[in-house]
Every structure is written in C-alpha cells, then in structure tokens.
Design an enzyme around this catalytic site. Structure first.
Site, short mmCIF file in Angstrom:
data_model
loop_
_atom_site.label_atom_id
_atom_site.label_comp_id
_atom_site.label_asym_id
_atom_site.label_seq_id
_atom_site.Cartn_x
_atom_site.Cartn_y
_atom_site.Cartn_z
N ASN A 182 16.65 -32.19 10.18
CA ASN A 182 16.25 -32.27 11.71
C ASN A 182 15.18 -33.16 12.03
O ASN A 182 15.19 -33.60 13.11
CB ASN A 182 16.36 -31.10 12.20
CG ASN A 182 15.52 -30.21 11.48
OD1 ASN A 182 15.71 -29.76 10.31
ND2 ASN A 182 14.47 -29.36 12.19
N CYS B 137 0.80 -26.69 17.19
CA CYS B 137 -0.51 -26.17 17.48
C CYS B 137 -0.45 -24.86 17.98
O CYS B 137 -0.24 -24.75 19.07
CB CYS B 137 -1.27 -27.20 18.58
SG CYS B 137 -2.95 -26.80 18.76
N THR C 164 34.59 -9.75 20.08
CA THR C 164 35.52 -10.49 20.74
C THR C 164 35.32 -11.98 20.93
O THR C 164 33.91 -12.37 21.02
CB THR C 164 35.71 -9.68 22.22
OG1 THR C 164 36.12 -8.46 21.92
CG2 THR C 164 36.82 -10.47 23.23
N HIS D 280 25.35 -27.02 20.08
CA HIS D 280 24.65 -27.79 21.12
C HIS D 280 23.72 -28.90 20.68
O HIS D 280 23.08 -29.51 21.49
CB HIS D 280 23.47 -26.79 21.62
CG HIS D 280 22.28 -26.11 20.72
ND1 HIS D 280 21.12 -26.71 20.89
CD2 HIS D 280 22.47 -25.18 19.65
CE1 HIS D 280 20.23 -26.29 20.10
NE2 HIS D 280 21.13 -25.22 19.30
N SER E 15 26.50 -26.39 14.88
CA SER E 15 26.10 -25.76 15.76
C SER E 15 26.54 -26.78 16.95
O SER E 15 26.15 -27.95 17.00
CB SER E 15 24.55 -25.42 15.87
OG SER E 15 24.21 -25.47 17.29
N GLY F 152 24.22 -22.17 14.97
CA GLY F 152 24.10 -22.60 13.60
C GLY F 152 23.44 -21.81 12.67
O GLY F 152 23.39 -21.53 11.40
N THR F 153 22.52 -20.95 13.35
CA THR F 153 21.57 -19.90 12.56
C THR F 153 22.42 -18.94 12.06
O THR F 153 22.17 -18.42 10.76
CB THR F 153 20.47 -19.32 13.55
OG1 THR F 153 19.75 -20.45 13.96
CG2 THR F 153 19.53 -18.32 12.85
C1 LIG Z 1 19.22 -26.39 15.45
C2 LIG Z 1 19.46 -26.33 14.05
C3 LIG Z 1 19.87 -25.21 13.42
C4 LIG Z 1 19.98 -24.11 14.35
O1 LIG Z 1 21.09 -24.00 15.25
P1 LIG Z 1 21.23 -23.05 16.52
O2 LIG Z 1 22.37 -23.11 16.93
O3 LIG Z 1 19.97 -23.42 17.38
O4 LIG Z 1 20.99 -21.75 15.66
C5 LIG Z 1 20.18 -25.04 12.18
N1 LIG Z 1 20.06 -26.19 11.24
C6 LIG Z 1 19.56 -27.23 11.65
C7 LIG Z 1 19.30 -28.50 10.81
C8 LIG Z 1 19.37 -27.34 13.12
O5 LIG Z 1 18.93 -28.65 13.46
#
Ligand SMILES: *Cc1c(COP(=O)(O)O)cnc(C)c1O
Length: 407
Positions: A151, A325, A237, A201, A199, A72-73
């Site tokens: 999130n 923290c 790839t 996962h 993303s 996602g990043t």
């Molecule tokens: C988890 C998350 C990401 C990042 O996704 P990754 O696959 O972990 O890089 C980006 N945006 C939101 C809102 C997320 O919850």
C-alpha cells in the site's frame, strides 16, 4: 482547475456515481431480508448473487469462493484465524516485514498465544528476499500471508510463485490483495492461492464492505459466528446496499483495467519523472521493483514529509506521507525501514496514488505545486546546505524519543 487534486487513492477512493446509484434502492424500497421466504426478500438475495458473480469475475474465480465481509481488515483477520483454527497442531506463521497493519497488528497477540512468527525481509527496492521466504516455510507452518501489492510503495510480491511454493509444502497461502485488485489483472483459478482479501473502498465502492476468497475445498472456520448467511461462513444479516455497491464496483473495475494499465500508469510515470527531474535529492522508493500502475513513493531528502503534506494541502493536493508524527516522536514507515531507506530520506517520503478518475491536467498542476514547496522547506532546514553532492548533514531525532530510527 478543480479545487481538490486527489492523489491518495491507496488510502481510499471516491465512490463511483454508478455505484451510489446501484445502492440507493436498497436503502429505501428494496429493504427485504435476503433470507426471507417471500419474493420481497428473495429479490434482494438475487442482487447479492449478482454481486458475488461480478466479484468472482474480477478475481477470476468461482462465485461460491467469495464471502462478503465488512472490510479488508475483517478479511485479513478471517484468513489468519481460520488458518490457525483449522490446523490446531501447526504453530507457526510466515509473513513479511512490509505488511499492512491489518496483518501486522495481529502478530503480538499471536506471539503471546505461543505461535512462532517469521517476518521475511525485503531488499532495497522492496522485493521479497526469496531464499529467506523458502527457508521460513516449515512443516509446522499453518499460514503464509503476504501482500500482493504494497500500500505504501505499490511494490508487487510474486504471490503466484509463492503460493506454488507453499502448495508444494502443504502450507496454506493467503494474500492481502487490497491494493492489487482493480489495478492489475487477477486470475485466481490459475493460481494456488488459498485465501485472498479485498476491500471495496480501494476500488470505488464505499467504505465498510470487503470480501474474502476461499479456495474451494479449503478447510474454513468463520470469523463471525452466527446465522447461515454467506453459506454458513459469515454470520450476520447481509449488508445488502453495500454488497450491491461492491458488486457494481467490481464490474467497473474490470472494465477499467485496461485504462489503469495504460493511462493511469503513464500519468503516474509522468508525475514521478517530472518530480524527480525538477527536484534534486529525491529517490523513488520501490522504483526498482515491479509495481502497480497507480502508486509512486518519493523521498524528498532533508525535509519532513508531514511539512510537505501541510503545504500540499494548502494548495488542495491530497497525498500521504510515510512517517507519522505522533506525540513528539517521528516514526518512519516500517515499510521504508525494512527497505533500508536512510533516515534523511524516509522522513521526507510522500506517497502519491492515482486512480482512473485523475487527469493529466491534475498531474501538470501537481508538477507546478511541488518544486516551490520543497525549495521553501529546504531553505528552512538546518541540514540543507544547497544542491551540491553533499547537501546536508544527517538528520537525527531531535526529541530522542524515536525508538525505531537507527542511532
Ligand atoms: C486499506 C487496506 C486494508 C484495510 O482495508 P479496510 O477495508 O480499510 O479495513 C488492508 N490491507 C491493505 C493493503 C490496505 O491498503
């Protein structure tokens, strides 16, 4: 009762067994390079095509509009930098104060490079300040980028309307839909959204694979410059096993949408109502807004989120807190701060995020686990004076090192 109750599905999800099964052959006998001319490679290209179709079906778009990425990043970064590179004369970005780090962490660099960035605020429920959003859009704006679902709180931004407003002004609109996909129906073909990040996962594919939607006809500049893969839009790839996995996860997510909308929502509501009625001095952050069905963010006032988490972990319950923290300073979540959540509440906030794999028995168990933990921590808190209307004094930063809390 299972030993682990996993209520942290906004952090990551279990890889579905069907996804693992679909991936396995591509780690062993089906290792052909999809770019090869011979059938041994072409067979894997066919599987990537299928994954692209499944992903497009989940998003309601054309398969040609999907580019697979590593996460996602990467998708978020791709969106930002593509929008800037393809419109070099525009020097302004609009985003919100409640974005994910994958967007926010780009902002200091952008400012250093001379871009102007406007961060639109939210109200006390986490809803976007609409007038502020419209005012931020200028002829110099290269990109407006906003979360679809937050999130931390699950709060939904009205991205379809926002994309309309941007389209009317000729501004590219990106949404980070990582927390929306698989939780609410998405139909991109019916919207003016230009770019969208997901993303794997977060919807039961493994970590390390994602995708970006690029609306047909939108100017695009690759983030990873290299070979002709992904139609020349992302070099490298193809990660065949993971792309196959994320495609299978999309099929499952589409099939599970109805369950998410009804059963998961009712589990979340039962958990939320159960906790806020059994425990005094709680607040649901974002409770007044439209939210995705799986997320609740609850503040247990006059206790530390981190302490709650440790006690929950001791009983096998996985959740996360809105404060980090680190090195002696307590930094409350930037999302809760933007919502104006008071210090005493922000520090005691816990995010519980469910998935289709959770059960009612787990919710019932959680409702038993929480109250004694909060009671015990409050009994130890120097600010807690009982369950009356004014239970305690104001928490302040003990270390004085916290730069973000109000003084
Ligand atoms: C988890 C998350 C990401 C990042 O996704 P990754 O696959 O972990 O890089 C980006 N945006 C939101 C809102 C997320 O919850």
């Amino acid at each position: 009762m299972s030993e682990t109750i996993y209520f942290d599905n906004n952090a990551t999800t279990m890889t579905a067994p069907e996804v693992v099964e679909a991936m396995l052959p591509f780690f062993s006998r089906r290792y052909g390079n999809p770019s090869s001319m011979y059938p041994f490679g072409g067979e894997t290209a066919k599987e990537i095509r299928r994954a692209r179709e499944s992903t497009a079906a989940l998003l309601g778009c054309d398969p040609k509009e999907i580019i697979f990425t590593s996460c996602g990043t990467e998708s978020d970064n791709t969106a930002i930098w593509s929008a800037l590179r393809t419109q070099p004369d525009r020097r302004h970005l609009v985003t919100s104060r409640t974005e994910h780090q994958a967007i926010l962490s780009n902002l200091p660099l952008l400012r250093k490079m001379g871009y102007r960035v406007t961060e639109v605020g939210v109200d006390e429920s986490g809803r976007l300040l609409w007038d502020q959003f419209l005012e931020a859009l200028t002829p110099d704006t290269a990109l407006a980028t906003f979360l679809w679902a937050n999130n931390e709180t699950g709060v939904i931004f009205p991205v379809a309307e926002m994309a309309e407003a941007c389209a009317e002004r000729g501004i590219t609109f990106h949404t980070d839909a990582v927390q929306a996909v698989g939780k609410i129906p998405l139909n991109l073909a019916a919207t003016k959204i230009d770019l969208l990040s997901i993303s794997g996962h977060k919807y039961h594919a493994p970590k390390g694979v994602g995708a970006i939607y690029v609306r047909r006809g939108l100017k695009f500049s690759p983030f990873l410059i290299g070979g002709h893969q992904e139609n020349g839009r992302r070099g490298g790839t193809e990660n065949v096993p993971y792309i196959v996995g994320v495609g299978r996860a999309a099929e499952l997510a589409l099939a599970n949408l109805a369950d998410e909308k009804t059963r998961v929502r009712s589990l979340r509501d039962k958990l939320e109502k159960g906790l806020t009625s059994a425990i005094t001095h709680t607040r649901v952050n974002g409770g007044g807004a439209d939210r995705v069905p799986n997320t609740t963010n609850i503040s247990f006032e006059y206790v530390e989120g981190e302490a709650i988490l440790l006690h929950l972990a001791g009983q096998g319950l996985c959740a996360s807190s809105g404060s980090a923290c680190t090195s002696g300073s307590l930094e409350p979540s930037h999302v809760l701060r933007a919502m104006g959540v008071p210090f005493t509440a922000a520090h005691g906030s816990i995010r519980l995020s469910l998935s289709v794999h959770n059960t009612e028995a787990e919710v019932d168990q959680a409702l038993k686990i929480f109250p004694p933990i909060i009671a015990k921590l409050r009994a130890m808190s120097p600010f807690w004076r009982g369950d009356g209307p004014d239970p305690g004094g104001r928490l302040t930063c003990e270390t004085g090192a916290c730069q973000v809390c109000d003084p």
